[in-house]
Design a protein around this motif. Structure first.
Motif, PDB file in Angstrom:
ATOM      1  N   ARG A  12       0.826  -1.209   0.000  1.00  0.00           N
ATOM      2  CA  ARG A  12       0.000   0.000   0.000  1.00  0.00           C
ATOM      3  C   ARG A  12       0.857   1.255   0.000  1.00  0.00           C
ATOM      4  N   THR A  13       1.914   1.238   0.795  1.00  0.00           N
ATOM      5  CA  THR A  13       2.810   2.390   0.838  1.00  0.00           C
ATOM      6  C   THR A  13       3.449   2.634  -0.520  1.00  0.00           C
ATOM      7  N   LEU A  14       3.952   1.577  -1.144  1.00  0.00           N
ATOM      8  CA  LEU A  14       4.599   1.729  -2.449  1.00  0.00           C
ATOM      9  C   LEU A  14       3.602   2.131  -3.534  1.00  0.00           C
ATOM     10  N   THR A  15       2.388   1.639  -3.461  1.00  0.00           N
ATOM     11  CA  THR A  15       1.370   2.069  -4.415  1.00  0.00           C
ATOM     12  C   THR A  15       1.182   3.579  -4.343  1.00  0.00           C
ATOM     13  N   GLU A  16       1.146   4.109  -3.128  1.00  0.00           N
ATOM     14  CA  GLU A  16       0.988   5.559  -2.943  1.00  0.00           C
ATOM     15  C   GLU A  16       2.205   6.321  -3.451  1.00  0.00           C
ATOM     16  N   THR A  17       3.394   5.829  -3.129  1.00  0.00           N
ATOM     17  CA  THR A  17       4.586   6.593  -3.493  1.00  0.00           C
ATOM     18  C   THR A  17       4.901   6.483  -4.979  1.00  0.00           C
ATOM     19  N   PHE A  18       4.605   5.338  -5.611  1.00  0.00           N
ATOM     20  CA  PHE A  18       4.764   5.252  -7.063  1.00  0.00           C
ATOM     21  C   PHE A  18       3.850   6.267  -7.754  1.00  0.00           C
ATOM     22  N   ALA A  19       2.652   6.457  -7.229  1.00  0.00           N
ATOM     23  CA  ALA A  19       1.699   7.384  -7.836  1.00  0.00           C
ATOM     24  C   ALA A  19       2.062   8.843  -7.596  1.00  0.00           C
ATOM     25  N   SER A  20       2.926   9.095  -6.618  1.00  0.00           N
ATOM     26  CA  SER A  20       3.230  10.481  -6.228  1.00  0.00           C
ATOM     27  C   SER A  20       4.153  11.200  -7.193  1.00  0.00           C
ATOM     28  N   GLY A  21       4.965  10.447  -7.940  1.00  0.00           N
ATOM     29  CA  GLY A  21       5.983  11.082  -8.774  1.00  0.00           C
ATOM     30  C   GLY A  21       7.239  11.461  -8.019  1.00  0.00           C
ATOM     31  N   ASP A  22       7.297  11.161  -6.719  1.00  0.00           N
ATOM     32  CA  ASP A  22       8.478  11.479  -5.922  1.00  0.00           C
ATOM     33  C   ASP A  22       9.618  10.514  -6.248  1.00  0.00           C
ATOM     34  N   ILE A  23      10.827  10.949  -5.933  1.00  0.00           N
ATOM     35  CA  ILE A  23      12.012  10.096  -6.021  1.00  0.00           C
ATOM     36  C   ILE A  23      12.207   9.474  -4.645  1.00  0.00           C
ATOM     37  N   VAL A  24      12.211   8.139  -4.596  1.00  0.00           N
ATOM     38  CA  VAL A  24      12.128   7.451  -3.314  1.00  0.00           C
ATOM     39  C   VAL A  24      13.268   6.451  -3.169  1.00  0.00           C
ATOM     40  N   PHE A  25      13.848   6.422  -1.980  1.00  0.00           N
ATOM     41  CA  PHE A  25      14.835   5.411  -1.616  1.00  0.00           C
ATOM     42  C   PHE A  25      14.230   4.544  -0.526  1.00  0.00           C
ATOM     43  N   SER A  26      14.214   3.233  -0.772  1.00  0.00           N
ATOM     44  CA  SER A  26      13.649   2.281   0.175  1.00  0.00           C
ATOM     45  C   SER A  26      14.779   1.427   0.744  1.00  0.00           C
ATOM     46  N   PHE A  27      14.822   1.325   2.065  1.00  0.00           N
ATOM     47  CA  PHE A  27      15.885   0.607   2.765  1.00  0.00           C
ATOM     48  C   PHE A  27      15.317  -0.647   3.410  1.00  0.00           C
ATOM     49  N   GLY A  28      15.895  -1.800   3.049  1.00  0.00           N
ATOM     50  CA  GLY A  28      15.561  -3.032   3.742  1.00  0.00           C
ATOM     51  C   GLY A  28      14.585  -3.921   2.996  1.00  0.00           C
ATOM     52  N   GLY A  29      14.617  -5.206   3.348  1.00  0.00           N
ATOM     53  CA  GLY A  29      13.647  -6.153   2.847  1.00  0.00           C
ATOM     54  C   GLY A  29      13.925  -6.712   1.471  1.00  0.00           C
ATOM     55  N   ILE A  30      15.196  -6.652   1.015  1.00  0.00           N
ATOM     56  CA  ILE A  30      15.491  -7.191  -0.324  1.00  0.00           C
ATOM     57  C   ILE A  30      16.466  -8.366  -0.248  1.00  0.00           C
ATOM     58  N   GLY A  31      16.542  -9.004   0.918  1.00  0.00           N
ATOM     59  CA  GLY A  31      17.395 -10.175   1.073  1.00  0.00           C
ATOM     60  C   GLY A  31      16.697 -11.446   0.627  1.00  0.00           C
ATOM     61  N   ALA A  32      17.181 -12.589   1.121  1.00  0.00           N
ATOM     62  CA  ALA A  32      16.681 -13.887   0.666  1.00  0.00           C
ATOM     63  C   ALA A  32      15.800 -14.594   1.692  1.00  0.00           C
ATOM     64  N   THR A  33      15.660 -14.043   2.902  1.00  0.00           N
ATOM     65  CA  THR A  33      14.902 -14.734   3.939  1.00  0.00           C
ATOM     66  C   THR A  33      13.399 -14.481   3.773  1.00  0.00           C
ATOM     67  N   PRO A  34      12.542 -15.308   4.394  1.00  0.00           N
ATOM     68  CA  PRO A  34      11.097 -15.181   4.188  1.00  0.00           C
ATOM     69  C   PRO A  34      10.502 -13.836   4.594  1.00  0.00           C
ATOM     70  N   ASP A  35      11.169 -13.097   5.487  1.00  0.00           N
ATOM     71  CA  ASP A  35      10.639 -11.798   5.892  1.00  0.00           C
ATOM     72  C   ASP A  35      11.107 -10.670   4.986  1.00  0.00           C
ATOM     73  N   ASP A  36      11.880 -10.982   3.949  1.00  0.00           N
ATOM     74  CA  ASP A  36      12.325  -9.971   2.991  1.00  0.00           C
ATOM     75  C   ASP A  36      11.307  -9.922   1.857  1.00  0.00           C
ATOM     76  N   LEU A  37      10.403  -8.965   1.934  1.00  0.00           N
ATOM     77  CA  LEU A  37       9.217  -8.953   1.072  1.00  0.00           C
ATOM     78  C   LEU A  37       9.151  -7.751   0.140  1.00  0.00           C
ATOM     79  N   THR A  38      10.142  -6.861   0.209  1.00  0.00           N
ATOM     80  CA  THR A  38      10.034  -5.605  -0.516  1.00  0.00           C
ATOM     81  C   THR A  38       9.997  -5.810  -2.027  1.00  0.00           C
ATOM     82  N   ARG A  39      10.782  -6.727  -2.544  1.00  0.00           N
ATOM     83  CA  ARG A  39      10.812  -6.960  -3.995  1.00  0.00           C
ATOM     84  C   ARG A  39       9.439  -7.382  -4.500  1.00  0.00           C
ATOM     85  N   GLN A  40       8.822  -8.339  -3.793  1.00  0.00           N
ATOM     86  CA  GLN A  40       7.511  -8.818  -4.197  1.00  0.00           C
ATOM     87  C   GLN A  40       6.446  -7.734  -4.060  1.00  0.00           C
TER      88      GLN A  40
END
Length: 248
Positions: A57-85
């Motif tokens: 939901r957060t990314l849906t909002e920020t993609f629609a905003s046109g802002d330049i965004v840096f996201s930290f965390g959640g791009i590893g290989a463990t089950p709690d790393d969900l940012t890519r998906q």
């Protein structure tokens, strides 16, 4: 007031540990000087948990905003790393193994490579990689959003790389400055007319009013913007304050 013609920069900090007190965020205090050195500034920061619904939901909002965004965390290989998906879901895109990321991961891990490691190279279709100078496991960029690890040693040089390779045209080191005036024996109330008049004359400047938090009758007034206009605005602010005192 801010320059609405310039894109806004924001940060998303992802991790349960940031909100339950197990870990203190180090990214924001590290990012502020890196942006300031380049004549850039942050407009907002969001800190959220490892909740896939909330991340999406957060990314849906920020993609629609046109802002330049840096996201930290959640791009590893463990089950709690969900940012890519979640990024893929927010954009309605498939998640695919990026060939450049795969090559980097294979080169880094060699014989130790397994299928879990390759997950770290799966991004929303159409992404570009962000080189990782520490362990070669890339981050990724898509639609002005840039996803880096939560580890500061890796994340911070990756953000610098993005700023200098994708947004060099927005950088203006030394052009935007800040000046502060400390006023004693006053509160913010009597200063409001002068502040309103100043902003009507210098709408492109950003004004901040900060009363003393320890009970002293002191107020800091700060102006931020293009160097020449800040200097002019500060001179005008002094004139307005002097006229206000003379009228009392």
């Amino acid at each position: 007031m801010s320059d609405t013609t310039s894109p806004r920069f924001g940060l998303i900090l992802i991790g349960d540990e940031l909100l339950n007190g197990r870990k203190q965020d180090a990214h924001l205090p590290a990012m502020i000087p890196r942006f300031e050195q380049r004549g850039l500034e942050l407009a907002w920061v969001r800190t959220i948990t490892d909740d896939p619904e909330l991340i999406t939901r957060t990314l849906t909002e920020t993609f629609a905003s046109g802002d330049i965004v840096f996201s930290f965390g959640g791009i590893g290989a463990t089950p709690d790393d969900l940012t890519r998906q979640c990024a893929a879901a927010a954009l309605g895109l498939d998640i695919v193994l990026h060939p450049e990321a795969e090559a980097e991961i294979r080169a880094q891990l060699g014989d130790r490579l397994n299928a879990h490691h390759l997950r770290m190279g799966e991004y929303p279709a159409g992404s570009l990689i962000i080189p990782n100078p520490i362990n070669r496991i890339p981050g990724f960029s898509i639609q002005q959003h840039h996803f880096v690890p939560g580890f500061p040693k890796m994340a911070w040089p990756m953000v610098e790389w993005v700023l200098d390779h994708h947004y060099a045209d927005l950088q203006a080191p030394g052009v935007r400055v800040s000046q502060t005036l400390l006023l004693s024996d006053t509160s913010e109330g009597p200063l409001i007319p002068a502040m309103e008049r100043l902003l009507s004359e210098f709408p492109e400047l950003r004004l901040a009013c900060l009363p003393n938090a320890e009970g002293k009758r002191e107020v800091e007034l700060s102006l931020k913007g293009e160097a020449r206009r800040v200097a002019q605005g500060m001179d005008r602010l002094r004139e307005l304050l002097e006229a206000s005192r003379a009228a009392e």
